[in-house]
Design an enzyme around this catalytic site. Sequence first.
Site, mmCIF file in Angstrom:
data_model
loop_
_atom_site.group_PDB
_atom_site.id
_atom_site.type_symbol
_atom_site.label_atom_id
_atom_site.label_comp_id
_atom_site.label_asym_id
_atom_site.label_seq_id
_atom_site.Cartn_x
_atom_site.Cartn_y
_atom_site.Cartn_z
ATOM 1 N N TRP A 1 11.298 55.341 27.971
ATOM 2 C CA TRP A 1 12.059 54.162 27.540
ATOM 3 C C TRP A 1 11.443 52.927 28.200
ATOM 4 O O TRP A 1 11.174 52.922 29.400
ATOM 5 C CB TRP A 1 13.533 54.327 27.969
ATOM 6 C CG TRP A 1 14.422 53.175 27.591
ATOM 7 C CD1 TRP A 1 14.460 52.527 26.393
ATOM 8 C CD2 TRP A 1 15.408 52.543 28.424
ATOM 9 N NE1 TRP A 1 15.425 51.537 26.426
ATOM 10 C CE2 TRP A 1 16.020 51.519 27.658
ATOM 11 C CE3 TRP A 1 15.838 52.748 29.731
ATOM 12 C CZ2 TRP A 1 17.027 50.713 28.163
ATOM 13 C CZ3 TRP A 1 16.852 51.943 30.232
ATOM 14 C CH2 TRP A 1 17.433 50.935 29.444
ATOM 15 N N ASP B 1 18.196 61.554 32.734
ATOM 16 C CA ASP B 1 18.782 60.422 32.010
ATOM 17 C C ASP B 1 19.348 60.971 30.701
ATOM 18 O O ASP B 1 18.602 61.467 29.863
ATOM 19 C CB ASP B 1 17.688 59.371 31.744
ATOM 20 C CG ASP B 1 18.254 58.104 31.105
ATOM 21 O OD1 ASP B 1 19.471 58.035 30.855
ATOM 22 O OD2 ASP B 1 17.456 57.172 30.863
ATOM 23 N N LYS C 1 26.119 55.147 23.122
ATOM 24 C CA LYS C 1 25.826 55.645 21.779
ATOM 25 C C LYS C 1 26.858 56.673 21.326
ATOM 26 O O LYS C 1 27.375 56.574 20.225
ATOM 27 C CB LYS C 1 24.433 56.292 21.722
ATOM 28 C CG LYS C 1 23.422 55.769 22.704
ATOM 29 C CD LYS C 1 22.790 54.471 22.296
ATOM 30 C CE LYS C 1 22.060 53.908 23.492
ATOM 31 N NZ LYS C 1 21.150 52.857 23.217
HETATM 32 C C1 LMR Z 1 16.933 51.334 22.963
HETATM 33 O O1 LMR Z 1 16.048 51.981 23.540
HETATM 34 O O2 LMR Z 1 16.732 50.732 21.899
HETATM 35 C C2 LMR Z 1 18.323 51.318 23.547
HETATM 36 O O3 LMR Z 1 18.381 52.135 24.667
HETATM 37 C C3 LMR Z 1 18.830 49.955 23.789
HETATM 38 C C4 LMR Z 1 18.142 49.255 24.925
HETATM 39 O O4 LMR Z 1 18.852 48.722 25.778
HETATM 40 O O5 LMR Z 1 16.915 49.227 24.982
#
Ligand code: LMR
Length: 397
Positions: free
Chosen positions: A131, A212, A247
Amino acid sequence: MKFDSLSPMPADPILGLMTQYRLDNHPHKIDLGVGVYKDEAGHTPILACVKAAEQHRIDTEETKVYIGPTGSADFNQLIAELAFSASHQVIEQNRVRTVSTPGGTGALRVAADFIKRVNPQAVIWVSDPTWANHTGLFEAAGITVKTYPYYDHDNKTLKFDEMLACLEQVSSDDVVLLHACCHNPSGMDLTNAQWDQIATLASDKSFTPLIDMAYQGFGDGVDEDAYGVRTVAAQVESMILCSSCSKNFGLYRERIGACSIIGKDSQAADIAFSVLLYVVRCIYSMPPAHGAAIVETILGSQELKQQWLDELAVMRNRINGNRAMLVDQLKALGVQRDFSFIASQKGMFSFLGINPQQVAEIQTKHSVYMVDSSRISIAGIGEANVDYLAKAIADVL
Ligand code: LMR
């Protein structure tokens, strides 16, 4: 101090896209950017179970007085049981301590500051890719971030042997971040057999797993998606779990998540917990209460919990249906490239696998928005736009 010496920061790669999309007037624009669930009409609804729980809160809430750095004890217990299951040994042995946090990101930041206190030299290993916010978030807490191999972009497979080989070398003082399910950004999850191997490795090497879990229930189901969390927790002495209710409860803007730590016994957990509470006090003092109150009302009522599981299944099935629908539509248009991997990946995201120039082109020519890496949010697809989307993809290929 002079603020005019600062240079501007670039817009966040995910959140910046939300703004660009909103400003676009194209009648067929498609948002495949931020990971937010959408229904067929492109709307992010409030779940009916959430509405009912909010009404209950309005009717019964008696005070707005401080709760304290832990947040609601009921929420903390229920969210830990949702992750680990009520009968898991770490719960029965009283080794889990949980705080409510402002969203999953808040949970990660609390975990990061906690790690820094436990071991100021700690390195955190994250998947390549991970992420987009993980790296910045841990570096902001002064932690060194390194990557382990994970997704093979060419073959659309997991680099599992390379991942294992890399994690074999990790020091027992370090932390390894794993995605519980619905890997963000690749949609490529570990199989149960691979989780078994990771759990054994974590136990042999004594590194600390930080799991996570931002999408519990979006992959195969609430319990199925927790297989890795439960398997690793059963084998290691210490572990950290960051979870999010954004989510699966659709509570995005309420900012509710949780950070749970597992100690080797109840006494070790108590000591670690005192450090965790100190960390919380130094960041935001106490978490917001509204989202936690909604979640605890739902999880604490058999009827509302069933309604939530049903609504969650609708979201999960729609996303899985969208995956298959896009693959079929691309095939129907005669696109030669094989996109079938999208149908077998899990959760909110997959990489489409187009290059940054093609990502820019599909945005400027067709108003289809996705992050530069070509990560697409599957929830943005629908019966109404899949034909337009498939044609746009075919055009830029
Ligand atoms: C995403 O990856 O799009 C979500 O987890 C929202 C974010 O805060 O990035």
